[in-house]
Design a protein around this motif. Sequence first.
Motif, mmCIF file in Angstrom:
data_model
loop_
_atom_site.group_PDB
_atom_site.id
_atom_site.type_symbol
_atom_site.label_atom_id
_atom_site.label_comp_id
_atom_site.label_asym_id
_atom_site.label_seq_id
_atom_site.Cartn_x
_atom_site.Cartn_y
_atom_site.Cartn_z
ATOM 1 N N TRP A 115 0.830 -1.211 0.000
ATOM 2 C CA TRP A 115 0.000 0.000 0.000
ATOM 3 C C TRP A 115 0.861 1.256 0.000
ATOM 4 O O TRP A 115 0.553 2.213 -0.708
ATOM 5 C CB TRP A 115 -0.961 -0.013 1.189
ATOM 6 N N THR A 116 1.934 1.260 0.762
ATOM 7 C CA THR A 116 2.852 2.402 0.776
ATOM 8 C C THR A 116 3.549 2.536 -0.570
ATOM 9 O O THR A 116 3.720 3.645 -1.088
ATOM 10 C CB THR A 116 3.891 2.241 1.904
ATOM 11 N N LEU A 117 3.924 1.414 -1.149
ATOM 12 C CA LEU A 117 4.576 1.423 -2.464
ATOM 13 C C LEU A 117 3.602 1.881 -3.553
ATOM 14 O O LEU A 117 3.974 2.643 -4.449
ATOM 15 C CB LEU A 117 5.141 0.033 -2.772
ATOM 16 N N TRP A 118 2.348 1.472 -3.466
ATOM 17 C CA TRP A 118 1.332 1.887 -4.430
ATOM 18 C C TRP A 118 1.073 3.389 -4.307
ATOM 19 O O TRP A 118 0.932 4.089 -5.306
ATOM 20 C CB TRP A 118 0.057 1.076 -4.211
ATOM 21 N N GLU A 119 1.034 3.877 -3.076
ATOM 22 C CA GLU A 119 0.842 5.325 -2.881
ATOM 23 C C GLU A 119 2.004 6.098 -3.497
ATOM 24 O O GLU A 119 1.802 7.132 -4.139
ATOM 25 C CB GLU A 119 0.718 5.634 -1.390
ATOM 26 N N ALA A 120 3.215 5.608 -3.335
ATOM 27 C CA ALA A 120 4.383 6.261 -3.927
ATOM 28 C C ALA A 120 4.293 6.243 -5.453
ATOM 29 O O ALA A 120 4.556 7.259 -6.110
ATOM 30 C CB ALA A 120 5.663 5.568 -3.466
ATOM 31 N N LYS A 121 3.914 5.109 -5.999
ATOM 32 C CA LYS A 121 3.798 5.006 -7.466
ATOM 33 C C LYS A 121 2.753 5.982 -7.989
ATOM 34 O O LYS A 121 2.904 6.542 -9.066
ATOM 35 C CB LYS A 121 3.454 3.565 -7.858
ATOM 36 N N ALA A 139 -7.398 -9.863 -0.121
ATOM 37 C CA ALA A 139 -8.034 -9.962 1.196
ATOM 38 C C ALA A 139 -8.423 -8.600 1.780
ATOM 39 O O ALA A 139 -9.261 -8.530 2.680
ATOM 40 C CB ALA A 139 -7.109 -10.699 2.160
ATOM 41 N N ALA A 140 -7.847 -7.537 1.274
ATOM 42 C CA ALA A 140 -8.093 -6.190 1.823
ATOM 43 C C ALA A 140 -9.363 -5.596 1.214
ATOM 44 O O ALA A 140 -9.333 -4.554 0.562
ATOM 45 C CB ALA A 140 -6.888 -5.305 1.559
ATOM 46 N N GLU A 141 -10.491 -6.253 1.447
ATOM 47 C CA GLU A 141 -11.746 -5.882 0.802
ATOM 48 C C GLU A 141 -12.185 -4.451 1.068
ATOM 49 O O GLU A 141 -12.862 -3.841 0.244
ATOM 50 C CB GLU A 141 -12.850 -6.853 1.213
ATOM 51 N N ASP A 142 -11.828 -3.903 2.217
ATOM 52 C CA ASP A 142 -12.269 -2.555 2.580
ATOM 53 C C ASP A 142 -11.274 -1.457 2.222
ATOM 54 O O ASP A 142 -11.538 -0.287 2.474
ATOM 55 C CB ASP A 142 -12.579 -2.489 4.082
ATOM 56 N N HIS A 143 -10.117 -1.825 1.694
ATOM 57 C CA HIS A 143 -9.114 -0.800 1.372
ATOM 58 C C HIS A 143 -9.587 0.009 0.166
ATOM 59 O O HIS A 143 -9.956 -0.563 -0.860
ATOM 60 C CB HIS A 143 -7.755 -1.440 1.083
ATOM 61 N N PRO A 144 -9.548 1.346 0.255
ATOM 62 C CA PRO A 144 -10.060 2.174 -0.840
ATOM 63 C C PRO A 144 -9.279 2.053 -2.151
ATOM 64 O O PRO A 144 -9.818 2.353 -3.218
ATOM 65 C CB PRO A 144 -9.979 3.596 -0.288
#
Length: 156
Positions: free
Chosen positions: A80-86, A115-120
């Motif tokens: 998630w941190t890597l995706w935010e950076a990208k 599995a992170a069904e609620d992650h935006p």
Amino acid sequence: MVSIDLDRLRTDFATADLDEADREEALQLLLRDRRPRDADLLRHLLAQETAAHREGWGVSEAMGLAALLLAECGREEDVWTLWEAKNASFDTMAGLDGFLLFPAGIAGTTAHVIAAEDHPERHDLMAYMSEYLGYEKLTDEDVREHLAALRTYHEG
């Protein structure tokens, strides 16, 4: 001349006021001496680089190095941190390698995202990963080799 006390930074990073040059120096030190417990520090440094890149152009060496070092920690939750950076900017989307989005390998990272069904960001990240994996036909060995090549580049 080294101005960053890495041992102190490891314990006080949340309150440290690091400018771009300090972050770059810290990341170079971590490139040579990354420890398993440095994941929180690396998340912090990557978050600072991400914030800086939302305001500017291009992709700095420090941004790429921070992403690599965090990916090397091998923790699925760091996707998630890597995706935010990208996603910080058009330039980071193009300039940060998609291989970095598989810190715990393909199966482990993909299972974590599913599995992170609620992650935006789940839907967007799953779509990107699916397209990337379909296009590249990647294996975990491919990911490891590519991350090793990125490390060699930064050590160069």
